[in-house]
Design a protein around this motif. Structure first.
Motif, short mmCIF file in Angstrom:
data_model
loop_
_atom_site.label_atom_id
_atom_site.label_comp_id
_atom_site.label_asym_id
_atom_site.label_seq_id
_atom_site.Cartn_x
_atom_site.Cartn_y
_atom_site.Cartn_z
N ALA A 23 7.41 73.72 23.50
CA ALA A 23 7.68 72.28 23.52
C ALA A 23 9.17 72.07 23.73
O ALA A 23 9.98 72.95 23.39
CB ALA A 23 7.24 71.64 22.20
N THR A 25 11.80 69.05 22.72
CA THR A 25 11.78 67.87 21.87
C THR A 25 13.19 67.36 21.58
O THR A 25 14.08 68.15 21.27
CB THR A 25 11.10 68.22 20.52
N ARG A 107 13.20 69.16 30.44
CA ARG A 107 13.15 67.73 30.14
C ARG A 107 12.35 67.55 28.86
O ARG A 107 11.31 68.17 28.68
CB ARG A 107 12.43 67.06 31.30
N PRO A 108 12.81 66.71 27.94
CA PRO A 108 12.05 66.53 26.72
C PRO A 108 10.68 65.91 26.98
O PRO A 108 10.54 65.05 27.86
CB PRO A 108 12.91 65.60 25.86
N GLN A 109 9.69 66.38 26.24
CA GLN A 109 8.33 65.85 26.32
C GLN A 109 8.07 64.87 25.20
O GLN A 109 7.26 63.96 25.33
CB GLN A 109 7.31 67.00 26.23
N THR A 110 8.76 65.09 24.07
CA THR A 110 8.57 64.25 22.90
C THR A 110 9.92 63.91 22.27
O THR A 110 10.91 64.61 22.48
CB THR A 110 7.70 64.94 21.82
N GLY A 126 9.44 58.81 29.84
CA GLY A 126 8.39 59.81 29.99
C GLY A 126 8.06 60.60 28.73
O GLY A 126 7.20 61.47 28.76
N THR A 127 8.74 60.31 27.61
CA THR A 127 8.45 61.06 26.38
C THR A 127 7.46 60.31 25.51
O THR A 127 7.34 59.09 25.58
CB THR A 127 9.72 61.31 25.53
N LYS A 128 6.75 61.06 24.69
CA LYS A 128 5.94 60.48 23.62
C LYS A 128 6.85 60.42 22.40
O LYS A 128 7.59 61.36 22.14
CB LYS A 128 4.72 61.34 23.32
#
Length: 134
Positions: A23, A25, A107-110, A126-128
């Protein structure tokens, strides 16, 4: 994924990543803010078997939300934070992305602990987002 490498500011601590992050983050928790000296920390969660480090880190034992210890590894010479191991997440390390030699393609996902995010910082596209941890 090709191997990635990184180091602390003075180069005394070096590492190689042999696998892809589990991940990526952006963490807004107050501990990451204080450790990074910034408003959030960009972290890569890695399997510890995909992480090889050379040089001796110093460790600050912190306490996570779970109440379990978080071992924050940093360079004893330049003070740069490198990675953390979390008792509640055995077999993983949390790497400070700013220590990588090349951040291309990451790139961060969350975003986590957004309840502590500074008000003027817009969400990362684009992050959660999670008010606490996942």
């Amino acid at each position: 994924m090709t191997e990635r490498s990184g180091k602390c500011l003075c180069g005394a601590i070096r590492y190689t990543l042999k696998g892809a992050p589990r991940a990526i983050t952006a963490c807004h928790c107050s501990h990451c803010q204080k450790q990074s000296g910034s408003v959030f920390s960009l972290n890569l969660v890695m399997r510890d078997t995909d992480f090889e480090v050379t040089g001796e880190t110093r460790v600050f034992v912190d306490t996570g939300d779970s109440g379990d210890p978080v071992m924050r590894h940093f360079c004893g010479t330049c003070g740069a934070p490198i990675y953390a191991t979390i008792a509640a997440a055995p077999g993983k390390i949390v790497l400070k992305a700013g220590t990588l030699d090349d951040l291309a393609g990451l790139r961060p996902q969350t975003e986590i602990y957004t309840e502590h995010a500074v008000a003027w910082l817009e969400p990362i596209a684009g992050t959660k987002r999670y008010p606490r941890h996942i």
